[in-house]
Motif scaffolding. Structure first.
Motif, PDB file in Angstrom:
ATOM      1  N   ALA A 102       0.668  -1.230  -0.145  1.00  0.00           N
ATOM      2  CA  ALA A 102       0.037   0.150   0.132  1.00  0.00           C
ATOM      3  C   ALA A 102       0.643   1.458   0.085  1.00  0.00           C
ATOM      4  CB  ALA A 102      -1.050  -0.035   1.111  1.00  0.00           C
ATOM      5  N   PHE A 103       2.204   1.156   0.305  1.00  0.00           N
ATOM      6  CA  PHE A 103       2.871   2.497   0.297  1.00  0.00           C
ATOM      7  C   PHE A 103       3.622   2.745  -1.257  1.00  0.00           C
ATOM      8  CE2 PHE A 103       4.251   0.352   4.665  1.00  0.00           C
ATOM      9  CZ  PHE A 103       3.285   1.319   5.254  1.00  0.00           C
ATOM     10  N   SER A 104       3.823   4.022  -1.156  1.00  0.00           N
ATOM     11  CA  SER A 104       4.628   4.451  -2.441  1.00  0.00           C
ATOM     12  C   SER A 104       5.815   3.734  -2.974  1.00  0.00           C
ATOM     13  CB  SER A 104       4.731   6.032  -2.084  1.00  0.00           C
ATOM     14  OG  SER A 104       5.913   6.158  -1.407  1.00  0.00           O
ATOM     15  N   LYS A 105       6.114   3.612  -4.092  1.00  0.00           N
ATOM     16  CA  LYS A 105       7.183   2.885  -4.548  1.00  0.00           C
ATOM     17  C   LYS A 105       8.431   3.379  -4.167  1.00  0.00           C
ATOM     18  CE  LYS A 105       4.976   0.280  -7.438  1.00  0.00           C
ATOM     19  NZ  LYS A 105       4.727  -1.181  -7.227  1.00  0.00           N
ATOM     20  N   GLN A 106       8.611   4.694  -3.849  1.00  0.00           N
ATOM     21  CA  GLN A 106       9.635   5.345  -3.111  1.00  0.00           C
ATOM     22  C   GLN A 106       9.839   4.913  -1.697  1.00  0.00           C
ATOM     23  OE1 GLN A 106      10.009   9.553  -3.262  1.00  0.00           O
ATOM     24  NE2 GLN A 106      11.182   9.600  -1.261  1.00  0.00           N
ATOM     25  N   LEU A 107       8.839   4.780  -1.033  1.00  0.00           N
ATOM     26  CA  LEU A 107       8.949   4.256   0.624  1.00  0.00           C
ATOM     27  C   LEU A 107       9.179   2.969   0.415  1.00  0.00           C
ATOM     28  CD1 LEU A 107       8.718   4.836   3.505  1.00  0.00           C
ATOM     29  CD2 LEU A 107       6.339   4.496   3.310  1.00  0.00           C
ATOM     30  N   GLN A 108       8.504   2.027  -0.570  1.00  0.00           N
ATOM     31  CA  GLN A 108       8.909   0.743  -0.348  1.00  0.00           C
ATOM     32  C   GLN A 108      10.365   0.256  -0.788  1.00  0.00           C
ATOM     33  OE1 GLN A 108       6.144  -2.030  -2.497  1.00  0.00           O
ATOM     34  NE2 GLN A 108       4.727  -0.245  -2.565  1.00  0.00           N
TER      35      GLN A 108
END
Length: 225
Positions: A102-108
């Protein structure tokens, strides 16, 4: 003496801490992030603690105001990048649990980067529960086993849970007395401690006092002794 391998903490009270000081809730979250470092460092130096699991963002936290959620996402990304050196210096392995999709690609990418760079560390495991809910965890585990032949066993289920380690000591700060969908399976026989202290005011000294109380508790696990 009780074995103290896995401590889990529900870090509650950041928003109320800020409101009591007439500050924005974001200030409370920033103050809370600093306490995470203190508590993690204390556990890393404690000879008995093997794993520390912190409830950082639940599956229900998406219901909070959009701006607060966006701030929490940025704070998490910033925290992980800043703490990478602390992890490495203290031989701490970072291990997230929860549904990270569910998190943004950047945070992942940040989460994966820190996990990979600390994978060789063999000291304390610091596990952040991110987009985590115990009911969701158990449901995902059952879905992963739905095509299995025969009955699903306890061992099979535990092998596909996000967290595969039973909790010995579960602490909730902030004054509430509930588990809030946190590690329900793993905490089946955990000793529960509740404190009125808001998370930004929690300290290694208070944790040490709780640990000493925990060591005196007689744990029977359903037996007589």
């Amino acid at each position: 003496m009780n074995k103290l391998g896995h401590i889990a903490i529900i870090m509650d009270g950041n928003g109320r801490w800020a409101e009591e000081r007439s500050k924005k809730r974001s200030v409370g979250h920033e103050a809370g992030a600093k306490i995470v470092r203190e508590i993690t460092s204390f556990c890393a130096a404690h000879e008995e603690v093997e794993r520390l699991t912190l409830y950082a963002f639940s599956t229900e936290n998406w219901k909070r105001p959009r701006l607060e959620v966006e701030f929490l996402m940025k704070l998490l990304d910033k925290y992980l990048k800043q703490e990478l050196e602390t992890y490495l210096q203290n031989n701490i392995r970072f291990e997230p649990i929860g549904d990270l999709r569910a998190f943004s690609k950047q945070l992942q990418a940040t989460i994966k980067m820190v996990e990979e760079k600390t994978a060789h560390c063999d000291g304390l495991v610091q596990s952040l529960a991110l987009n985590y809910g115990a009911q969701d965890e158990i449901l995902r585990a059952f879905n992963s086993l739905k095509d299995s032949e025969g009955d699903i066993t306890q061992e099979m289920l535990e092998n596909v849970l996000d967290c595969k380690t039973d909790v010995d000591l579960l602490i909730r700060t902030g004054g509430d007395h509930r588990l809030s969908n946190f590690l329900l399976w793993q905490a089946a026989y955990a000793e529960l401690f509740f404190t009125d202290t808001l998370w930004p005011d929690f300290s290694a000294q208070e944790l040490d006092k709780i640990i000493k109380k925990f060591k005196k508790v007689e744990r029977r696990f359903g037996g007589l002794k």
